[in-house]
Design an enzyme around this catalytic site. Structure first.
Site, mmCIF file in Angstrom:
data_model
loop_
_atom_site.group_PDB
_atom_site.id
_atom_site.type_symbol
_atom_site.label_atom_id
_atom_site.label_comp_id
_atom_site.label_asym_id
_atom_site.label_seq_id
_atom_site.Cartn_x
_atom_site.Cartn_y
_atom_site.Cartn_z
ATOM 1 C CE1 TYR A 157 34.976 110.430 0.065
ATOM 2 C CE2 TYR A 157 34.122 111.721 -1.750
ATOM 3 C CZ TYR A 157 33.989 110.720 -1.269
ATOM 4 O OH TYR A 157 33.047 109.784 -1.790
ATOM 5 C CE LYS A 164 31.701 108.469 -4.676
ATOM 6 N NZ LYS A 164 31.546 106.964 -5.043
HETATM 7 P P1 NAD Z 1 32.919 99.172 0.200
HETATM 8 O O1 NAD Z 1 33.993 99.000 0.373
HETATM 9 O O2 NAD Z 1 31.891 97.872 0.774
HETATM 10 O O3 NAD Z 1 32.446 98.939 -1.113
HETATM 11 C C1 NAD Z 1 33.333 99.474 -1.993
HETATM 12 C C2 NAD Z 1 33.269 98.213 -3.547
HETATM 13 O O4 NAD Z 1 33.922 98.851 -4.578
HETATM 14 C C3 NAD Z 1 33.991 96.849 -2.872
HETATM 15 O O5 NAD Z 1 33.023 95.995 -2.914
HETATM 16 C C4 NAD Z 1 35.004 96.742 -3.789
HETATM 17 O O6 NAD Z 1 35.269 95.480 -4.327
HETATM 18 C C5 NAD Z 1 34.386 97.552 -5.172
HETATM 19 N N1 NAD Z 1 35.676 97.725 -5.930
HETATM 20 C C6 NAD Z 1 36.816 98.427 -5.714
HETATM 21 N N2 NAD Z 1 37.592 98.553 -6.817
HETATM 22 C C7 NAD Z 1 36.935 97.963 -7.994
HETATM 23 C C8 NAD Z 1 37.183 97.587 -8.952
HETATM 24 N N3 NAD Z 1 38.467 97.969 -9.832
HETATM 25 N N4 NAD Z 1 36.509 96.681 -9.696
HETATM 26 C C9 NAD Z 1 35.229 96.092 -9.086
HETATM 27 N N5 NAD Z 1 34.870 96.648 -8.008
HETATM 28 C C10 NAD Z 1 35.687 97.353 -7.283
HETATM 29 O O7 NAD Z 1 32.194 100.430 0.438
HETATM 30 P P2 NAD Z 1 30.861 101.200 0.430
HETATM 31 O O8 NAD Z 1 30.923 102.594 1.349
HETATM 32 O O9 NAD Z 1 29.907 100.153 0.716
HETATM 33 O O10 NAD Z 1 31.153 101.840 -1.188
HETATM 34 C C11 NAD Z 1 30.185 101.536 -2.196
HETATM 35 C C12 NAD Z 1 29.791 102.848 -2.696
HETATM 36 O O11 NAD Z 1 29.231 103.886 -2.075
HETATM 37 C C13 NAD Z 1 31.224 103.534 -3.057
HETATM 38 O O12 NAD Z 1 31.011 104.323 -4.628
HETATM 39 C C14 NAD Z 1 31.504 104.771 -2.093
HETATM 40 O O13 NAD Z 1 32.169 105.843 -2.564
HETATM 41 C C15 NAD Z 1 29.929 105.119 -1.933
HETATM 42 N N6 NAD Z 1 29.596 105.856 -0.906
HETATM 43 C C16 NAD Z 1 29.959 105.464 0.438
HETATM 44 C C17 NAD Z 1 29.557 106.290 1.546
HETATM 45 C C18 NAD Z 1 30.133 105.848 2.948
HETATM 46 O O14 NAD Z 1 30.262 106.641 3.836
HETATM 47 N N7 NAD Z 1 30.247 104.453 2.976
HETATM 48 C C19 NAD Z 1 28.998 107.453 1.445
HETATM 49 C C20 NAD Z 1 28.581 107.783 0.213
HETATM 50 C C21 NAD Z 1 28.881 107.245 -0.839
#
Ligand code: NAD
Length: 261
Positions: A157, A164
């Site tokens: 990570y 984060k």
């Molecule tokens: P996802 O890939 O569906 O979403 C990530 C989003 O970030 C995408 O829509 C992408 O277009 C956007 N993005 C990236 N760079 C960008 C930029 N420069 N400008 C605007 N948008 C941008 O994946 P997700 O897992 O739904 O991620 C959403 C959030 O949840 C993230 O912050 C991720 O770290 C967090 N998260 C995810 C998990 C997991 O296991 N999937 C767990 C905890 C937290």
């Protein structure tokens, strides 16, 4: 419990596809009567995002790369054309260069990887909060997405965990600052979910498998469980909560030495 978001206007970033956490949040908001606007970064992402989010009849779908202050200002202006206020801002954005999420932290965390990851994944929350603040009335709120890697080392990570940690600290500082305008700011620390962003982390598939048996609930979480937590935080149900990081992780974060029966 219907209509919790009736009359509320939510600007939702981070929908890439129907596996996105932001999509699960938007679905909960919509079911409770919210009006929605969405954003996506760049034409290539838009090809998938725009047709999907249009099924929710949003008032606007904007091209917004959060690493650009100009684009953030332009997005606020566009939103201002259709809404005179915004009640909810969903920050569901994370990005780190792929090579920084595979290998020894000391070796792969280059100055450039650090800069990009911190900017897109953490600073963007502050930039969006500042830009949207003039449109946010008392009672409105902001929610972002974090992960346990902010606190404890999660293999591969890497710099995303550091971002984060910065994000969660920013939530506390923003909450104190924006509390004077009656705006609440919270994070959800979600357990692992299969999404596009997660696919970029080496070993994610194995982690999902192993993780399930190590949580108190003996399972991984579902997307809609994050959506429901966001609904709580961003509706009147969460009116007394700000500056928090709420775990939606089947209890994973409480575990120390794990030997499950
Ligand atoms: P996802 O890939 O569906 O979403 C990530 C989003 O970030 C995408 O829509 C992408 O277009 C956007 N993005 C990236 N760079 C960008 C930029 N420069 N400008 C605007 N948008 C941008 O994946 P997700 O897992 O739904 O991620 C959403 C959030 O949840 C993230 O912050 C991720 O770290 C967090 N998260 C995810 C998990 C997991 O296991 N999937 C767990 C905890 C937290």
């Amino acid at each position: 419990m219907s209509g919790l978001m009736q009359g509320k206007r939510a600007f939702v970033t981070g929908v890439a596809n129907d596996r996105s956490i932001a999509w699960a949040i938007a679905q909960q908001f919509k079911a409770q009567g919210a009006e929605l606007a969405f954003s996506y970064p760049g034409e290539a992402m838009g090809k998938r995002t725009v047709p999907l989010v249009k099924t929710m009849n949003p008032v606007a779908v904007l091209d917004l790369d959060v690493s650009s202050d100009e684009q953030i200002d332009a997005a606020v202006k566009e939103v201002g054309k259709v809404w005179d206020s915004v009640d909810v801002l969903v920050h569901a954005i994370g990005y780190a260069p792929r090579e920084a999420l595979d290998g020894r932290f000391t070796d792969v965390t280059t100055r450039e990887a650090w800069r990009i990851t911190m900017d897109v994944s953490a600073y963007s929350l502050i930039a969006l909060a500042r830009a949207f603040r003039p449109m946010m009335r008392p009672g409105s709120s902001i929610v972002t997405l974090s992960y346990y890697g902010a606190e404890k080392v999660v293999t591969n990570y890497n710099v995303m965990g550091v971002a984060k940690a910065a994000l969660e600290a920013s939530v506390r500082y923003l909450a104190e600052d924006m509390g004077r305008e009656g705006i609440r700011v919270n994070a959800i620390s979600a357990g692992p979910l299969k999404t596009l962003a997660a696919a970029g982390i080496k070993g994610m598939r194995t982690m999902l498998g192993e993780n399930a048996s190590k949580t108190p609930l003996r399972r991984n979480i579902e997307h809609d469980e994050v959506g429901k937590a966001a609904l709580f935080l961003c509706s009147s149900l969460g009116s007394g909560v700000t500056g928090e990081t709420l775990y939606v992780d089947a209890g994973q974060n409480i575990m120390g030495v794990v030997s499950m029966g």
